[in-house]
Design a protein around this motif. Structure first.
Motif, PDB file in Angstrom:
ATOM      1  N   PRO A  80     -85.905  64.235  93.262  1.00  0.00           N
ATOM      2  CA  PRO A  80     -87.069  63.196  93.177  1.00  0.00           C
ATOM      3  C   PRO A  80     -86.839  62.657  91.747  1.00  0.00           C
ATOM      4  N   TYR A  81     -86.909  61.347  91.569  1.00  0.00           N
ATOM      5  CA  TYR A  81     -86.673  60.785  90.351  1.00  0.00           C
ATOM      6  C   TYR A  81     -87.793  61.302  89.231  1.00  0.00           C
ATOM      7  N   SER A  82     -89.039  61.720  89.854  1.00  0.00           N
ATOM      8  CA  SER A  82     -90.151  62.009  88.990  1.00  0.00           C
ATOM      9  C   SER A  82     -89.930  63.670  88.554  1.00  0.00           C
ATOM     10  N   GLU A  83     -88.648  64.190  89.007  1.00  0.00           N
ATOM     11  CA  GLU A  83     -88.442  65.455  88.622  1.00  0.00           C
ATOM     12  C   GLU A  83     -87.418  65.667  87.650  1.00  0.00           C
ATOM     13  N   LEU A  84     -86.712  64.390  87.510  1.00  0.00           N
ATOM     14  CA  LEU A  84     -85.497  64.672  86.587  1.00  0.00           C
ATOM     15  C   LEU A  84     -85.726  65.200  85.011  1.00  0.00           C
ATOM     16  N   THR A  85     -85.024  65.714  84.475  1.00  0.00           N
ATOM     17  CA  THR A  85     -85.161  66.259  83.145  1.00  0.00           C
ATOM     18  C   THR A  85     -83.718  65.696  82.259  1.00  0.00           C
ATOM     19  N   ILE A  86     -83.892  66.150  81.064  1.00  0.00           N
ATOM     20  CA  ILE A  86     -82.665  65.603  80.305  1.00  0.00           C
ATOM     21  C   ILE A  86     -81.434  66.320  80.571  1.00  0.00           C
ATOM     22  N   ARG A  87     -81.294  67.398  81.413  1.00  0.00           N
ATOM     23  CA  ARG A  87     -80.085  67.950  81.843  1.00  0.00           C
ATOM     24  C   ARG A  87     -79.438  67.391  83.085  1.00  0.00           C
ATOM     25  N   ASP A  88     -80.450  66.527  83.637  1.00  0.00           N
ATOM     26  CA  ASP A  88     -79.929  65.911  84.786  1.00  0.00           C
ATOM     27  C   ASP A  88     -79.108  64.464  84.204  1.00  0.00           C
ATOM     28  N   ASN A  89     -77.745  64.451  84.830  1.00  0.00           N
ATOM     29  CA  ASN A  89     -76.860  63.371  84.322  1.00  0.00           C
ATOM     30  C   ASN A  89     -77.357  62.218  84.030  1.00  0.00           C
ATOM     31  N   TYR A  90     -78.121  61.712  85.038  1.00  0.00           N
ATOM     32  CA  TYR A  90     -78.678  60.353  85.223  1.00  0.00           C
ATOM     33  C   TYR A  90     -79.644  59.997  83.976  1.00  0.00           C
ATOM     34  N   MET A  91     -80.493  60.974  83.891  1.00  0.00           N
ATOM     35  CA  MET A  91     -81.628  60.612  82.782  1.00  0.00           C
ATOM     36  C   MET A  91     -80.796  60.944  81.537  1.00  0.00           C
TER      37      MET A  91
ATOM     38  N   VAL B 188     -82.953  71.523  76.602  1.00  0.00           N
ATOM     39  CA  VAL B 188     -82.046  71.308  77.792  1.00  0.00           C
ATOM     40  C   VAL B 188     -82.280  72.249  78.809  1.00  0.00           C
ATOM     41  N   MET B 189     -82.428  73.711  78.384  1.00  0.00           N
ATOM     42  CA  MET B 189     -82.602  74.641  79.523  1.00  0.00           C
ATOM     43  C   MET B 189     -84.030  74.668  80.103  1.00  0.00           C
ATOM     44  N   ASP B 190     -84.959  74.299  79.315  1.00  0.00           N
ATOM     45  CA  ASP B 190     -86.250  74.563  79.886  1.00  0.00           C
ATOM     46  C   ASP B 190     -86.814  73.150  80.460  1.00  0.00           C
ATOM     47  N   GLY B 191     -86.579  71.880  79.833  1.00  0.00           N
ATOM     48  CA  GLY B 191     -86.655  70.689  80.392  1.00  0.00           C
ATOM     49  C   GLY B 191     -88.102  70.140  79.940  1.00  0.00           C
ATOM     50  N   THR B 192     -88.886  70.912  79.712  1.00  0.00           N
ATOM     51  CA  THR B 192     -90.032  70.346  79.182  1.00  0.00           C
ATOM     52  C   THR B 192     -90.991  70.962  77.969  1.00  0.00           C
ATOM     53  N   ASN B 193     -90.050  72.014  77.442  1.00  0.00           N
ATOM     54  CA  ASN B 193     -90.337  72.685  76.202  1.00  0.00           C
ATOM     55  C   ASN B 193     -90.187  71.769  74.877  1.00  0.00           C
ATOM     56  N   THR B 194     -90.882  70.890  74.304  1.00  0.00           N
ATOM     57  CA  THR B 194     -90.682  69.945  73.366  1.00  0.00           C
ATOM     58  C   THR B 194     -91.015  70.615  72.076  1.00  0.00           C
ATOM     59  N   THR B 195     -91.673  71.905  72.037  1.00  0.00           N
ATOM     60  CA  THR B 195     -92.023  72.474  70.771  1.00  0.00           C
ATOM     61  C   THR B 195     -92.673  71.772  69.631  1.00  0.00           C
TER      62      THR B 195
ATOM     63  N   SER C  56     -90.201  61.909  75.329  1.00  0.00           N
ATOM     64  CA  SER C  56     -91.098  60.503  75.427  1.00  0.00           C
ATOM     65  C   SER C  56     -90.294  59.613  76.324  1.00  0.00           C
ATOM     66  N   ALA C  57     -89.045  59.361  75.645  1.00  0.00           N
ATOM     67  CA  ALA C  57     -88.208  58.617  76.534  1.00  0.00           C
ATOM     68  C   ALA C  57     -88.024  58.927  77.745  1.00  0.00           C
ATOM     69  N   VAL C  58     -87.811  60.032  78.310  1.00  0.00           N
ATOM     70  CA  VAL C  58     -87.631  60.381  79.307  1.00  0.00           C
ATOM     71  C   VAL C  58     -88.935  60.151  80.404  1.00  0.00           C
ATOM     72  N   GLN C  59     -89.920  60.348  79.793  1.00  0.00           N
ATOM     73  CA  GLN C  59     -91.334  59.987  80.657  1.00  0.00           C
ATOM     74  C   GLN C  59     -91.418  58.607  80.718  1.00  0.00           C
ATOM     75  N   LEU C  60     -91.039  57.904  79.801  1.00  0.00           N
ATOM     76  CA  LEU C  60     -90.990  56.284  79.851  1.00  0.00           C
ATOM     77  C   LEU C  60     -89.972  56.014  80.946  1.00  0.00           C
ATOM     78  N   LYS C  61     -88.975  56.472  81.117  1.00  0.00           N
ATOM     79  CA  LYS C  61     -87.871  56.016  82.146  1.00  0.00           C
ATOM     80  C   LYS C  61     -88.683  56.543  83.198  1.00  0.00           C
ATOM     81  N   LYS C  62     -89.292  57.392  83.709  1.00  0.00           N
ATOM     82  CA  LYS C  62     -89.603  57.762  84.698  1.00  0.00           C
ATOM     83  C   LYS C  62     -90.902  56.853  85.283  1.00  0.00           C
ATOM     84  N   LYS C  63     -91.444  56.024  84.489  1.00  0.00           N
ATOM     85  CA  LYS C  63     -92.359  54.843  84.666  1.00  0.00           C
ATOM     86  C   LYS C  63     -91.863  53.730  85.275  1.00  0.00           C
ATOM     87  N   ASP C  64     -90.605  53.687  85.048  1.00  0.00           N
ATOM     88  CA  ASP C  64     -89.733  52.473  85.538  1.00  0.00           C
ATOM     89  C   ASP C  64     -89.262  52.571  86.975  1.00  0.00           C
ATOM     90  N   SER C  65     -90.232  51.461  87.616  1.00  0.00           N
ATOM     91  CA  SER C  65     -89.799  51.547  88.938  1.00  0.00           C
ATOM     92  C   SER C  65     -88.336  51.024  89.044  1.00  0.00           C
TER      93      SER C  65
END
Length: 279
Positions: free
Chosen positions: A9-20, A176-183, A193-202
């Motif tokens: 699902p697009y909503s589950e993509l993280t930075i380690r997914d090639n597309y994102m 990359v390994m955690d996907g959500t750990n922004t520290t 923030s860029a990842v989350q913004l991309k996810k809101k783009d239909s």
């Protein structure tokens, strides 16, 4: 777009997914920040261009390459890649990408030297080099009596390795390994923030589904091609066993659960199929 492939699902993509990864780092500001963390000792300028998934095909009929993110600051060339699965091909790919990138940057009449330094950088979501180091830097150096320059470079970042040999890239490797750990790292927060913004783009989601479907079709075509090459090899082996053509076709068809007509069609296309295998 019906297929048996399960798309993440697009909503589950993280930075380690090639597309994102390619979507986020075509932003020249973010890409510049990432490059400066990977190579803090290098004077890297702001990236003039950042092109995602740029394909470079030579004029002769040989295999081309596709860069995840290609960029330049006018003095350096960069290809930045995300590799999630260990397929045992990172270093050969890096060498091919490096040479293709240099050739692509040259005009036909210019010498085969990079315009400044050229870098291919792989972020691996596994320990690619097995050296115990977070980052490995391989250089091809040009030596003379007057100067020594690192002209071409391959950098591999082993993201899960917990070594601290390159602390400037440690937060991004963890991310990359955690996907959500922004520290508390402001750069990582900007990337997330860029990842989350991309996810809101239909429209981005629609592009992602088309991208995944194209990959699915390409992989299916590759499997069919591999099967065809296997049939050719088996047919040739049967012929070497002194079987006549009809018997070799029949045995091959039986082994692959195909019709004799299917095998004969593949045999007729053998030259083009084997040429693809060689390249």
């Amino acid at each position: 777009m019906k297929t048996d492939r399960h798309f993440k699902p697009y909503s589950e993509l993280t930075i380690r997914d090639n597309y994102m990864f390619t979507e986020v780092f075509r932003d020249t500001k973010l890409l510049t920040g990432l490059l400066r963390r990977v190579i803090p000792e290098e004077d890297i300028g702001s990236q003039d261009i950042a092109i995602k998934e740029m394909t470079v095909s030579p004029v002769y009929q040989k295999r081309g390459v596709r860069f995840d993110v290609y960029s330049t600051d006018g003095r350096h060339l960069f290809d930045v890649e995300m590799q999630v699965e260990d397929r045992g091909e990172v270093f050969p790919r890096a060498v091919m990408n490096l040479s293709s990138m240099i050739i692509h940057s040259r005009e036909p009449s210019e010498p085969f030297r990079p315009k400044g330094k050229a870098y291919v950088i792989f972020f691996c979501a596994y320990d690619e080099t097995e050296t115990g180091n977070l980052l490995e830097h391989y250089r091809y150096m040009s030596r003379s009596t007057h100067e020594e320059k690192d002209l071409t470079n391959i950098i591999i970042v082993n993201c899960p390795v917990k070594a601290e040999d390159h602390p400037s890239i440690r937060p991004f490797a963890d991310y990359v390994m955690d996907g959500t750990n922004t520290t508390e790292d402001t750069f990582i927060q900007e990337v997330e923030s860029a990842v989350q913004l991309k996810k809101k783009d239909s429209e981005g989601e629609e592009r992602y589904m088309s991208y995944e479907y194209e990959l699915y079709c390409a992989k299916k075509d590759g499997l069919k091609e591999g099967e065809a090459i296997g049939m050719i090899r088996m047919y040739d082996a049967f012929r070497e066993m002194s079987m006549n053509e009809e018997e070799a076709v029949s045995k091959t068809a039986e082994a692959y659960q195909k019709t004799a007509a299917d095998v004969m069609h593949v045999i007729a296309e053998r030259d083009s199929l084997l040429e693809k295998q060689r390249i």
